[in-house]
Design an enzyme around this catalytic site. Structure first.
Site, short mmCIF file in Angstrom:
data_model
loop_
_atom_site.label_atom_id
_atom_site.label_comp_id
_atom_site.label_asym_id
_atom_site.label_seq_id
_atom_site.Cartn_x
_atom_site.Cartn_y
_atom_site.Cartn_z
N ASP A 115 -6.81 -1.46 -4.88
CA ASP A 115 -7.94 -1.18 -3.98
C ASP A 115 -8.86 -0.13 -4.59
O ASP A 115 -10.09 -0.23 -4.48
CB ASP A 115 -7.44 -0.67 -2.63
CG ASP A 115 -6.57 -1.67 -1.89
OD1 ASP A 115 -6.77 -2.89 -2.08
OD2 ASP A 115 -5.69 -1.23 -1.13
N ASP A 172 0.85 -1.19 0.00
CA ASP A 172 0.00 0.00 0.00
C ASP A 172 0.89 1.24 0.00
O ASP A 172 1.98 1.22 0.56
CB ASP A 172 -0.90 0.01 1.23
CG ASP A 172 -1.97 -1.08 1.19
OD1 ASP A 172 -2.45 -1.39 0.08
OD2 ASP A 172 -2.32 -1.60 2.25
#
Length: 169
Positions: free
Chosen positions: A143, A124
């Site tokens: 995402d 991330d």
């Protein structure tokens, strides 16, 4: 009943490939440029780049577990991806909105699945925050694609329900 051609909406898989490639390239870039948890402010008090590894699911759900969750989430991603490909193949010619939505979700799912299988965690790097008071969990392009695709799917269901059509799926 409208006819389904041989490949359905599978030609829309170029979106899946694009999402996957952009996701992996962006993750590789930020892994090379940032150290773990380093923050690079893009918009003060709102948006930063950071590097974080997530061994759990969305919002780090089950991240503190002993490692079994890696295989559970990988299995879920594989099953969901197979379902999405079959669904995409069965779409009719006029269902472009739905095809794009499914392709986005599939690309994101495959991007995070690759991380989970190869790296053991999802990379991330996007951090949205409000001053130093509130932080949304870090996320990535995969995402984002999953979220946009899911919103499109929800809008399609509401649109179908409102117009009296049968919901897709």
């Amino acid at each position: 009943m409208p006819e389904v051609d041989r490949f359905g909406r599978l030609p829309w898989l170029w979106i899946t490939v694009l999402v996957f490639v952009l996701d992996q390239v962006s993750k590789a870039f930020f892994q090379a440029e940032l150290s773990m948890y380093q923050q690079v402010v893009v918009i003060p008090d709102l948006f930063s780049w950071t590097l974080a590894y997530n061994t759990g699911a969305a919002f780090s759900f089950l991240a503190d577990s002993s490692g079994w969750q890696r295989w559970l989430f990988a299995l879920i991603a594989i099953v969901v991806s197979a379902i999405l490909v079959v669904w995409l193949k069965r779409l009719k010619k006029g269902e472009t909105w739905l095809a794009v939505a499914l392709a986005l979700v599939l690309g994101g799912a495959l991007g995070n699945l690759y991380d989970r299988m190869v790296l053991g965690h999802v990379v991330d790097f996007i951090l949205v925050h409000w001053q130093n008071r509130w932080y949304f969990p870090a996320f990535n392009l995969a995402d984002s694609a999953i979220t946009v695709g899911a919103v499109m799917l929800a809008l399609d269901m509401f649109r179908s329900k409102k117009s009296g059509e049968a919901a897709h799926g």
